[in-house]
Design an enzyme around this catalytic site. Structure first.
Site, PDB file in Angstrom:
ATOM      1  N   SER A  13     -37.887  -9.855  17.768  1.00  0.00           N
ATOM      2  CA  SER A  13     -36.694  -9.378  16.947  1.00  0.00           C
ATOM      3  C   SER A  13     -37.222 -10.162  15.452  1.00  0.00           C
ATOM      4  O   SER A  13     -38.115 -10.942  15.336  1.00  0.00           O
ATOM      5  CB  SER A  13     -35.373  -9.964  17.361  1.00  0.00           C
ATOM      6  OG  SER A  13     -35.700 -11.471  17.671  1.00  0.00           O
ATOM      7  N   GLY A  16     -37.182  -7.507  10.469  1.00  0.00           N
ATOM      8  CA  GLY A  16     -36.639  -7.035   9.106  1.00  0.00           C
ATOM      9  C   GLY A  16     -36.347  -5.797   9.306  1.00  0.00           C
ATOM     10  O   GLY A  16     -36.620  -4.807   8.583  1.00  0.00           O
ATOM     11  N   GLY A  18     -33.498  -4.484   9.613  1.00  0.00           N
ATOM     12  CA  GLY A  18     -32.205  -3.915   8.881  1.00  0.00           C
ATOM     13  C   GLY A  18     -32.839  -3.532   7.289  1.00  0.00           C
ATOM     14  O   GLY A  18     -32.473  -2.797   6.688  1.00  0.00           O
ATOM     15  N   GLU A 149     -30.007  -4.631  27.906  1.00  0.00           N
ATOM     16  CA  GLU A 149     -28.625  -4.297  27.407  1.00  0.00           C
ATOM     17  C   GLU A 149     -28.788  -3.009  26.330  1.00  0.00           C
ATOM     18  O   GLU A 149     -27.916  -2.416  25.866  1.00  0.00           O
ATOM     19  CB  GLU A 149     -27.911  -5.340  26.653  1.00  0.00           C
ATOM     20  CG  GLU A 149     -28.661  -6.167  25.563  1.00  0.00           C
ATOM     21  CD  GLU A 149     -28.127  -7.489  25.288  1.00  0.00           C
ATOM     22  OE1 GLU A 149     -27.069  -7.582  25.980  1.00  0.00           O
ATOM     23  OE2 GLU A 149     -28.162  -8.023  24.456  1.00  0.00           O
ATOM     24  N   LYS A 187     -54.186  -7.931  16.293  1.00  0.00           N
ATOM     25  CA  LYS A 187     -53.952  -7.125  17.757  1.00  0.00           C
ATOM     26  C   LYS A 187     -52.776  -6.079  17.954  1.00  0.00           C
ATOM     27  O   LYS A 187     -51.795  -6.296  17.302  1.00  0.00           O
ATOM     28  CB  LYS A 187     -53.478  -8.368  18.860  1.00  0.00           C
ATOM     29  CG  LYS A 187     -54.748  -9.100  19.021  1.00  0.00           C
ATOM     30  CD  LYS A 187     -55.571  -8.781  19.786  1.00  0.00           C
ATOM     31  CE  LYS A 187     -56.981  -9.676  19.954  1.00  0.00           C
ATOM     32  NZ  LYS A 187     -58.136  -8.989  20.365  1.00  0.00           N
ATOM     33  N   CYS A 381     -13.692 -18.837  -0.930  1.00  0.00           N
ATOM     34  CA  CYS A 381     -12.830 -18.827   0.476  1.00  0.00           C
ATOM     35  C   CYS A 381     -12.608 -20.659   0.694  1.00  0.00           C
ATOM     36  O   CYS A 381     -11.850 -21.032   0.051  1.00  0.00           O
ATOM     37  CB  CYS A 381     -13.411 -18.094   1.345  1.00  0.00           C
ATOM     38  SG  CYS A 381     -12.080 -17.679   2.541  1.00  0.00           S
ATOM     39  N   LEU A 382     -13.351 -20.982   1.641  1.00  0.00           N
ATOM     40  CA  LEU A 382     -13.024 -22.408   2.126  1.00  0.00           C
ATOM     41  C   LEU A 382     -13.388 -23.303   0.764  1.00  0.00           C
ATOM     42  O   LEU A 382     -13.022 -24.517   0.385  1.00  0.00           O
ATOM     43  CB  LEU A 382     -13.888 -22.689   3.234  1.00  0.00           C
ATOM     44  CG  LEU A 382     -13.880 -24.175   3.610  1.00  0.00           C
ATOM     45  CD1 LEU A 382     -12.621 -24.724   3.989  1.00  0.00           C
ATOM     46  CD2 LEU A 382     -14.836 -24.731   4.770  1.00  0.00           C
ATOM     47  N   GLU A 405      -5.832 -26.731   8.564  1.00  0.00           N
ATOM     48  CA  GLU A 405      -6.921 -26.401   9.426  1.00  0.00           C
ATOM     49  C   GLU A 405      -7.455 -27.655   9.904  1.00  0.00           C
ATOM     50  O   GLU A 405      -7.909 -27.562  11.007  1.00  0.00           O
ATOM     51  CB  GLU A 405      -7.937 -25.380   8.612  1.00  0.00           C
ATOM     52  CG  GLU A 405      -8.857 -24.933   9.485  1.00  0.00           C
ATOM     53  CD  GLU A 405      -9.856 -24.151   8.966  1.00  0.00           C
ATOM     54  OE1 GLU A 405      -9.828 -23.595   7.650  1.00  0.00           O
ATOM     55  OE2 GLU A 405     -10.990 -23.697   9.464  1.00  0.00           O
ATOM     56  N   HIS A 507     -14.189 -12.968  -1.279  1.00  0.00           N
ATOM     57  CA  HIS A 507     -15.443 -13.235  -1.145  1.00  0.00           C
ATOM     58  C   HIS A 507     -16.127 -12.275  -2.199  1.00  0.00           C
ATOM     59  O   HIS A 507     -16.425 -11.012  -1.536  1.00  0.00           O
ATOM     60  CB  HIS A 507     -15.975 -12.809   0.344  1.00  0.00           C
ATOM     61  CG  HIS A 507     -15.709 -13.932   1.355  1.00  0.00           C
ATOM     62  ND1 HIS A 507     -16.579 -14.936   1.795  1.00  0.00           N
ATOM     63  CD2 HIS A 507     -14.670 -14.073   2.298  1.00  0.00           C
ATOM     64  CE1 HIS A 507     -15.911 -15.600   2.486  1.00  0.00           C
ATOM     65  NE2 HIS A 507     -14.815 -15.252   2.893  1.00  0.00           N
ATOM     66  N   GLU A 509     -18.933 -12.314  -3.033  1.00  0.00           N
ATOM     67  CA  GLU A 509     -20.750 -11.909  -2.700  1.00  0.00           C
ATOM     68  C   GLU A 509     -20.818 -10.646  -1.984  1.00  0.00           C
ATOM     69  O   GLU A 509     -21.588 -10.077  -2.146  1.00  0.00           O
ATOM     70  CB  GLU A 509     -21.026 -13.178  -1.868  1.00  0.00           C
ATOM     71  CG  GLU A 509     -20.646 -13.129  -0.515  1.00  0.00           C
ATOM     72  CD  GLU A 509     -19.296 -13.864  -0.316  1.00  0.00           C
ATOM     73  OE1 GLU A 509     -18.726 -14.031  -1.283  1.00  0.00           O
ATOM     74  OE2 GLU A 509     -19.055 -14.705   0.648  1.00  0.00           O
TER      75      GLU A 509
HETATM   76  N1  GLN Z   1     -11.392 -21.491   7.264  1.00  0.00           N
HETATM   77  C1  GLN Z   1     -10.740 -21.028   6.277  1.00  0.00           C
HETATM   78  C2  GLN Z   1      -9.757 -20.182   6.529  1.00  0.00           C
HETATM   79  O1  GLN Z   1      -9.763 -19.556   7.607  1.00  0.00           O
HETATM   80  C3  GLN Z   1     -11.734 -20.586   5.028  1.00  0.00           C
HETATM   81  C4  GLN Z   1     -12.538 -19.158   5.687  1.00  0.00           C
HETATM   82  C5  GLN Z   1     -13.553 -18.645   4.847  1.00  0.00           C
HETATM   83  O2  GLN Z   1     -14.036 -19.613   4.217  1.00  0.00           O
HETATM   84  N2  GLN Z   1     -14.080 -17.747   5.000  1.00  0.00           N
HETATM   85  O3  GLN Z   1      -8.738 -19.656   5.637  1.00  0.00           O
END
Ligand code: GLN
Length: 535
Positions: A13, A16, A18, A149, A187, A381-382, A405, A507, A509
């Site tokens: 595996s 690359g 993907g 699998e 090989k 996010c976090l 959290e 996000h 990104e």
């Molecule tokens: N743990 C945080 C939440 O659930 C942030 C999640 C994250 O960064 N994707 O809200």
């Protein structure tokens, strides 16, 4: 009726597969074909959403809120097309669907079996992408040929070959040709055996793509051709790329891979127009300068855990013809102080998303330093939640502020669960997921960056900025620049007395692409360049 390309992998595996599939996708797009891409994963989790990044790498989120394999990120970045829930099926999801049908009585009277019931379900999943105007469906089979699998998946794609006819199906097998140092030679035996396994199942590869660290001579290709039953011109060498993964479409095109596929599928679209792609690649290979970007995470040692983040940073740099030096700072090293001096060398700082309390205090400390030292900052996010915690504690005077959290009994729960998440029992697929609208305050950094007042970006989180604290945070000077449709949820924040400090609950990104760098990453890198020039 769409035609099919199936991509399987052999020997090991992490070859690359993907990236290879995504690169073929790019070539077909460059020939004006309409395509769909799909990954089939033979493991039993219903989706990768509940898996640790240690196991699986990043979880890629689609617009329609599916938690999927990170290869879908490659597909989107290389092809410029969005994927969906239909673009990733696992064995778990297939079995789940079959078992639900069995309980409903759909198979009444019949014995439910691997063949035909599971294989039919797999075939239906593949064919679900055969929408109007789709020319080619590219389907990558996860895992390695020989895995127990994966057998039903290989059986299903063999059946599709029979049902659709040879001119409608192209099998591409990606294999590994190791260089054995002690013997001083490459090989071919592992590849021979891997193809032999495929042929046992009834699949004859049309194209063999050989991953290798060294060049392969004609003698090696001749041998592979003979033993693997693939014409020599269809034995393709995919040596490790020198500068960037985005070279791969060009490498495959130079060996006529798209033309081979067209011949197999009896398609005759125009030749590939890779002008824009090559122009982008040129900027990757000949950058004008370099920026150092710090990323404070808890999976710093893992290449795959922050895949889309790292790619988006590259795209942002690409927009300024810069290269990137990533400085990966383990969050825990900021907690014990050992990583602090690494913050002095960077031009900008990013705190990505994450789950669980490990390293959170280090991330909060990173935000404090970015704020105080005026280091350009992007929190995701976090990362945004940590920015809220930091601002609450150190600027708004809310001592002990925390996300519930990590501490249910905090005196100041500035980040907490909303009503709809309070009672969630099942962890799978139950977060706030997928694309939704954010509306920005006019004349904020973020609105200017996007050049828009409204955007749709993808989410994956449970916790939110506590609405009970909005006024206090704003009163202390935090700009809550973006809100959701209801106006209760904070989508983005920024600071005014700082060169560039932006954080988003969503996000960004996931939507960045090399041909379309995301505006926030572009401007984040822009701010990094500005800081570099003043130092
Ligand atoms: N743990 C945080 C939440 O659930 C942030 C999640 C994250 O960064 N994707 O809200």
């Amino acid at each position: 009726m769409a035609k099919y390309i199936f991509i399987t992998g052999g020997v090991v595996s992490s070859l690359g597969k993907g990236l290879t599939a995504a690169s073929i996708g790019r070539l077909l797009i460059s020939r004006g074909l309409s395509i769909r891409m799909q990954k089939l994963d033979p493991y039993l989790n219903v989706d990768p959403g509940t898996m640790s990044p240690f196991q699986h790498g990043e979880v890629f989120v689609t617009d329609d809120g599916a938690e999927t394999d990170l290869d879908l990120g490659h597909y989107e970045r290389f092809t410029g097309q969005t994927t969906s829930r239909k673009s990733n099926y696992t064995a778990g999801r297939i079995y789940w669907d079959v078992l639900k049908k069995e309980r409903r009585g759909d198979y009444l009277g019949g014995t439910v079996q691997m063949i035909p019931h599971i294989t039919d379900e797999i075939k239906a999943s593949i064919r679900s992408l055969d929408e109007e105007d789709v020319d080619v469906i590219l389907c990558e089979i996860g895992g390695t040929v020989g895995d127990i699998e994966g057998l039903t998946f290989l059986e299903a794609i063999r059946q599709i070959g029979l049902e659709e006819g040879p001119e409608n199906v192209c099998y591409v097998h990606l294999t590994y040709v190791p260089f054995i140092k002690a013997a001083g030679e490459v090989k071919t035996k592992p590849s021979q055996q891997s193809v032999a396994r495929l042929r046992e199942i009834g699949i004859l590869p049309n194209i063999l793509i050989c991953r290798t660290e060294v060049d392969l001579g004609d003698d090696v290709r001749r041998k592979l051709s003979l033993f693997c039953n693939v014409p020599q011109h269809a034995v393709i060498v995919e040596k490790d790329v020198e500068h960037s993964i985005y070279e791969l479409p060009v490498v495959l095109h130079a060996q006529d891979v798209d033309q081979l596929i067209m011949r197999q599928l009896q398609l005759n679209p125009p030749v590939a127009d890779l002008t824009e792609w090559r122009e982008m690649l040129n900027r990757v290979i000949y950058p004008k300068g370099s920026v150092k970007i710090g990323v404070v995470g808890k999976y710093s040692e893992l290449q795959d855990a922050y895949k889309s983040i790292f790619e988006a940073i590259e795209h942002g740099a690409l927009a300024h013809a810069q290269s990137v030096q990533l400085v990966k700072i383990p969050a825990e090293e900021l907690e014990d102080g050992t990583g602090l001096e690494r913050l002095d060398e960077i031009d900008a700082l990013l705190v990505p998303g994450g789950f669980g309390g490990r390293g959170v205090e280090g991330k909060v400390e990173a935000v404090r330093l970015a704020r105080e030292k005026k280091i350009p900052f992007l929190g995701i996010c976090l990362g945004m939640q940590c920015a809220i915690i930091e601002f609450a504690r150190n600027v708004a005077g809310l001592t002990g502020a925390q996300s519930t959290e990590f501490d249910k009994d905090t005196p100041h729960p500035v980040v907490c669960l909303m009503e709809e998440q309070e009672h969630v029992q099942n962890l799978g697929g139950s977060m706030r997921l997928g694309a939704s609208r954010s509306t920005f305050q006019p004349d904020t950094l973020i609105a200017r960056s996007y050049g828009a007042q409204e955007v749709f970006e993808r989410h994956r989180h449970r916790y939110e900025v506590n609405p009970g604290y909005h006024a206090k945070l704003e009163g202390a000077g935090l700009i809550l620049s973006g809100k959701d449709d209801g106006g209760h949820l904070v989508e983005s924040v920024e600071l005014s007395d700082h060169p560039w400090f932006v954080a988003t609950q969503y996000h960004p990104e996931f939507k960045s692409q090399p041909l379309k760098p995301h505006p926030l990453f572009r401007d984040f890198i822009g701010a990094a360049i500005a800081r570099q020039s003043t130092r």
